[in-house]
Structure formats: C-alpha cells, structure tokens
Design a protein around this motif. Structure first.
Motif, PDB file in Angstrom:
ATOM      1  N   HIS A  18       0.820  -1.213   0.000  1.00 35.54           N
ATOM      2  CA  HIS A  18       0.000   0.000   0.000  1.00 35.54           C
ATOM      3  C   HIS A  18       0.854   1.262   0.000  1.00 35.54           C
ATOM      4  O   HIS A  18       0.382   2.329  -0.428  1.00 35.54           O
ATOM      5  N   ASN A  19       2.074   1.161   0.480  1.00 38.30           N
ATOM      6  CA  ASN A  19       2.952   2.336   0.540  1.00 38.30           C
ATOM      7  C   ASN A  19       3.651   2.643  -0.777  1.00 38.30           C
ATOM      8  O   ASN A  19       4.445   3.574  -0.854  1.00 38.30           O
ATOM      9  N   GLY A  20       3.394   1.863  -1.804  1.00 38.01           N
ATOM     10  CA  GLY A  20       3.984   2.177  -3.106  1.00 38.01           C
ATOM     11  C   GLY A  20       4.432   0.990  -3.922  1.00 38.01           C
ATOM     12  O   GLY A  20       4.408   1.022  -5.161  1.00 38.01           O
ATOM     13  N   ILE A  21       4.831  -0.092  -3.245  1.00 40.53           N
ATOM     14  CA  ILE A  21       5.334  -1.254  -3.977  1.00 40.53           C
ATOM     15  C   ILE A  21       4.241  -1.871  -4.843  1.00 40.53           C
ATOM     16  O   ILE A  21       4.494  -2.329  -5.962  1.00 40.53           O
ATOM     17  N   GLY A  22       3.012  -1.885  -4.347  1.00 38.81           N
ATOM     18  CA  GLY A  22       1.910  -2.504  -5.074  1.00 38.81           C
ATOM     19  C   GLY A  22       1.617  -1.866  -6.411  1.00 38.81           C
ATOM     20  O   GLY A  22       1.103  -2.523  -7.328  1.00 38.81           O
ATOM     21  N   GLU A  23       1.942  -0.586  -6.547  1.00 41.47           N
ATOM     22  CA  GLU A  23       1.703   0.121  -7.809  1.00 41.47           C
ATOM     23  C   GLU A  23       2.792  -0.155  -8.835  1.00 41.47           C
ATOM     24  O   GLU A  23       2.561  -0.039 -10.036  1.00 41.47           O
ATOM     25  N   LYS A  24       3.988  -0.521  -8.386  1.00 38.11           N
ATOM     26  CA  LYS A  24       5.123  -0.705  -9.287  1.00 38.11           C
ATOM     27  C   LYS A  24       5.437  -2.172  -9.584  1.00 38.11           C
ATOM     28  O   LYS A  24       5.954  -2.491 -10.660  1.00 38.11           O
ATOM     29  N   ALA A  25       5.154  -3.043  -8.655  1.00 35.77           N
ATOM     30  CA  ALA A  25       5.521  -4.446  -8.827  1.00 35.77           C
ATOM     31  C   ALA A  25       4.599  -5.152  -9.818  1.00 35.77           C
ATOM     32  O   ALA A  25       3.402  -4.855  -9.893  1.00 35.77           O
ATOM     33  N   ASP A  26       5.170  -6.077 -10.561  1.00 35.86           N
ATOM     34  CA  ASP A  26       4.381  -6.964 -11.417  1.00 35.86           C
ATOM     35  C   ASP A  26       3.965  -8.209 -10.634  1.00 35.86           C
ATOM     36  O   ASP A  26       2.870  -8.741 -10.832  1.00 35.86           O
ATOM     37  N   ILE A  27       4.875  -8.670  -9.783  1.00 29.92           N
ATOM     38  CA  ILE A  27       4.677  -9.903  -9.013  1.00 29.92           C
ATOM     39  C   ILE A  27       5.064  -9.623  -7.560  1.00 29.92           C
ATOM     40  O   ILE A  27       6.069  -8.963  -7.299  1.00 29.92           O
ATOM     41  N   ALA A  28       4.271 -10.125  -6.633  1.00 25.97           N
ATOM     42  CA  ALA A  28       4.597  -9.980  -5.212  1.00 25.97           C
ATOM     43  C   ALA A  28       4.351 -11.300  -4.495  1.00 25.97           C
ATOM     44  O   ALA A  28       3.356 -11.986  -4.765  1.00 25.97           O
ATOM     45  N   ALA A  29       5.263 -11.657  -3.595  1.00 27.55           N
ATOM     46  CA  ALA A  29       5.161 -12.922  -2.872  1.00 27.55           C
ATOM     47  C   ALA A  29       5.563 -12.744  -1.419  1.00 27.55           C
ATOM     48  O   ALA A  29       6.540 -12.059  -1.113  1.00 27.55           O
ATOM     49  N   LEU A  30       4.808 -13.347  -0.536  1.00 26.79           N
ATOM     50  CA  LEU A  30       5.112 -13.374   0.895  1.00 26.79           C
ATOM     51  C   LEU A  30       5.427 -14.810   1.292  1.00 26.79           C
ATOM     52  O   LEU A  30       4.618 -15.721   1.055  1.00 26.79           O
ATOM     53  N   LYS A  31       6.600 -15.020   1.878  1.00 26.16           N
ATOM     54  CA  LYS A  31       6.966 -16.353   2.367  1.00 26.16           C
ATOM     55  C   LYS A  31       7.010 -16.323   3.892  1.00 26.16           C
ATOM     56  O   LYS A  31       7.824 -15.609   4.485  1.00 26.16           O
ATOM     57  N   LEU A  32       6.131 -17.088   4.523  1.00 24.46           N
ATOM     58  CA  LEU A  32       6.225 -17.267   5.963  1.00 24.46           C
ATOM     59  C   LEU A  32       7.357 -18.245   6.270  1.00 24.46           C
ATOM     60  O   LEU A  32       7.838 -18.954   5.384  1.00 24.46           O
ATOM     61  N   CYS A  33       7.772 -18.300   7.532  1.00 25.27           N
ATOM     62  CA  CYS A  33       8.866 -19.179   7.951  1.00 25.27           C
ATOM     63  C   CYS A  33       8.325 -20.379   8.716  1.00 25.27           C
ATOM     64  O   CYS A  33       7.196 -20.365   9.204  1.00 25.27           O
ATOM     65  N   TYR A  34       9.152 -21.402   8.852  1.00 21.69           N
ATOM     66  CA  TYR A  34       8.718 -22.574   9.613  1.00 21.69           C
ATOM     67  C   TYR A  34       8.444 -22.218  11.074  1.00 21.69           C
ATOM     68  O   TYR A  34       7.611 -22.843  11.733  1.00 21.69           O
ATOM     69  N   VAL A  35       9.112 -21.188  11.599  1.00 19.67           N
ATOM     70  CA  VAL A  35       8.872 -20.794  12.992  1.00 19.67           C
ATOM     71  C   VAL A  35       7.529 -20.098  13.168  1.00 19.67           C
ATOM     72  O   VAL A  35       7.056 -19.923  14.297  1.00 19.67           O
ATOM     73  N   ASP A  36       6.900 -19.696  12.064  1.00 22.23           N
ATOM     74  CA  ASP A  36       5.604 -19.026  12.148  1.00 22.23           C
ATOM     75  C   ASP A  36       4.451 -19.999  12.334  1.00 22.23           C
ATOM     76  O   ASP A  36       3.359 -19.603  12.759  1.00 22.23           O
ATOM     77  N   ILE A  37       4.666 -21.252  11.978  1.00 21.48           N
ATOM     78  CA  ILE A  37       3.635 -22.278  12.114  1.00 21.48           C
ATOM     79  C   ILE A  37       4.203 -23.421  12.950  1.00 21.48           C
ATOM     80  O   ILE A  37       5.115 -24.126  12.512  1.00 21.48           O
ATOM     81  N   THR A  38       3.682 -23.586  14.157  1.00 21.83           N
ATOM     82  CA  THR A  38       4.121 -24.661  15.058  1.00 21.83           C
ATOM     83  C   THR A  38       2.892 -25.396  15.589  1.00 21.83           C
ATOM     84  O   THR A  38       1.755 -25.079  15.217  1.00 21.83           O
ATOM     85  N   HIS A  39       3.124 -26.350  16.482  1.00 23.90           N
ATOM     86  CA  HIS A  39       1.998 -27.121  17.022  1.00 23.90           C
ATOM     87  C   HIS A  39       1.044 -26.255  17.845  1.00 23.90           C
ATOM     88  O   HIS A  39      -0.089 -26.651  18.106  1.00 23.90           O
TER      89      HIS A  39
END
Length: 279
Positions: free
Chosen positions: A118-139
């Motif tokens: 929303h701060n500007g990248i969305g207007e310029k990027a063609d492709i955007a990806a968010l990668k979560l980490c293994y530490v973000d999902i646990t039991h």
C-alpha cells in the motif's frame, strides 16, 4: 533373567535394528517429476529482466537468494538485479526483497507485507510474494485463523491492485528429528508428539494454500521441493493415520535452514517458477 530385563533387551535390540534401517524414516517410494538445474537457460533469466518482482521473507529467504546469486554467477552474459529494499522499488526491473514482521508472528508479517504494498510497492511491482517461515507455524498455531487472516489480506490486496500478480508460498518444513524415545514409542504404539506435530501443522496450512489457490494463482510449493530427495522420493511420516511431509535431511545442516545443496535446489526451482509467471 527377569522379565523386565528381558523386555529391556528386546526393546534395545529393536531400536538398534530400527536405527540401522534407512535414515529417511517412513518414506514411501513416491516419485516426483520436477525441473532440474540443467533446465535453467539464459532465456529463463532473461525473461525476468523486464519483471518487477517483490519478495517478502525472513531467514530462509536469504538462503534462497544466496542460491539465486550462485546460479546467476554461472551466466556471464546476464545479471539479475537483486536489491534489498526498505520501502519502495525502483523503476528498473529486478528482484526486490525485504525482511518483514517478526519471526514467530505470522500476522505481523502479513500486515507488514500488506502495508508495504500500500505504501507504493503494489503500484510498481508486477509480481509480489510473501513467504512465511517454519517458525511461524508450530503445534501451538491455530492454522485456520492464520490462513483466514492471510486470505482476507490477499483479497484486500487484489481489490486494491488488480494488475499485481500475487504468488503464494507454502510454508517451509523442518527435518523430523527421530530420537531413541521416538523409535521406542513407535515400536510400543505410544503417542508421539514433539517430533511430528510442528510439521503436521505446517502440512495443514500448506493444504489450505493449495486447496484455495491452485488453478487461480501461482503457488510456489517450497514444502514439496524441500521434502523431495534428489531421487524423487519424499521424506514423510504418518500421524493419526494421515501422511505428512518433512524436510529431506540432505538439504539442511540445522534441521530448518537450507544448506548449499538445499538452497541450490530451491533457488533453481524458484527461478524457473518466476520465469513462467505471467506479469
């Protein structure tokens, strides 16, 4: 010999036998077709030269990017613009990336990713990806809650930036650490918790990603790549009668981050994947 000593001897011999078996544990001979490094040509890299790609990540992301740079160095006639940024991307095409949120807090990463777009990248990027980490999902993670938070945020992003192509990542896995206690519990039929349940949750989250977005948006299935050995078999285990995947031991030195073989493998697939994503 007393019964208890005899039972202990039998159990010890059983464990020793189990340890002498394939170190990959419960792994079905499930062959997976995938691109190999030899498939990467200059044309694939050149196809990225006109794309503005934004990649939001944490530590495993740096492993992947290191692998990308190692592959890139083999092509003397091509240079991929890889730039770490804080707020905005440049007009020049390239692979722009930044660390976001805090490890162990998936919602903070989703919020940070959304805010940066929303701060500007969305207007310029063609492709955007968010990668979560293994530490973000646990039991301990409520995966349904995290996934719904993610999917709602993605829908908001899509409505704001209809020309932006979102790439979804599955969550990276960890190697299942098989201890003596684990093997004894498996033999005696007792419940096993700590060695498996983090990856169970990651598999559950990944299924939600695939079931929701497959056929709609591009999905980079890093979990599938990490769990697939060079011969095509997959590192897997069974929990409550269901098959789940874990990181193949070949690709990590510490159980979670990618070693030189792992980062090379994932980076190869990442480059081929991005080359085939329509901007």
């Amino acid at each position: 010999m007393s019964y208890s000593k005899f039972f202990f001897l039998i159990m010890t011999l059983s464990v020793m036998f189990a340890l002498s078996c394939c170190e990959r544990g419960e792994m079905a001979q499930e062959k997976v077709q995938e691109n190999q490094q030899s498939d990467i040509q200059s044309a694939h890299l050149e196809s990225l030269s006109n794309k503005h790609i934004y990649f939001a990540h944490q530590s495993v992301g740096f492993n992947i990017l290191k692998g990308v740079k190692e592959i890139e160095s083999q092509f003397s006639n091509f240079t991929l613009n890889i730039s770490e940024i804080k707020n905005d991307i440049e007009d020049t095409a390239g692979l722009y990336h930044s660390t976001i949120g805090g490890n162990g807090s998936p919602k903070s990463k989703i919020d940070d990713f959304t805010q940066r777009l929303h701060n500007g990248i969305g207007e310029k990027a063609d492709i955007a990806a968010l990668k979560l980490c293994y530490v973000d999902i646990t039991h301990r993670t409520n995966v349904r809650e995290v996934f719904e938070y993610y999917s709602n945020s993605i829908e908001s992003i899509k409505s704001k930036f209809p020309n932006l192509q979102i790439v979804h990542f599955t969550v990276p896995l960890k190697k299942t650490e098989i201890t003596w206690k684990t093997r004894i519990k498996k033999i005696t039929g007792k419940d096993i918790i700590w060695e498996y349940d983090d990856n169970v949750k990651r598999n559950e989250y990944n299924e939600m990603i695939i079931n929701t977005y497959q056929g709609k948006d591009p999905i980079f299935d890093i979990a599938k790549i990490e769990s697939t050995y060079p011969d095509g078999t997959r590192s897997q285990f069974t929990r409550n009668g269901k098959k789940h995947y874990s990181m193949a031991a070949d690709y990590t030195n510490d159980g979670g981050h990618l070693n030189k073989y792992g980062r090379r493998k994932v980076a190869e697939q990442f480059l081929l994947f991005l080359a085939n994503v329509d901007k």
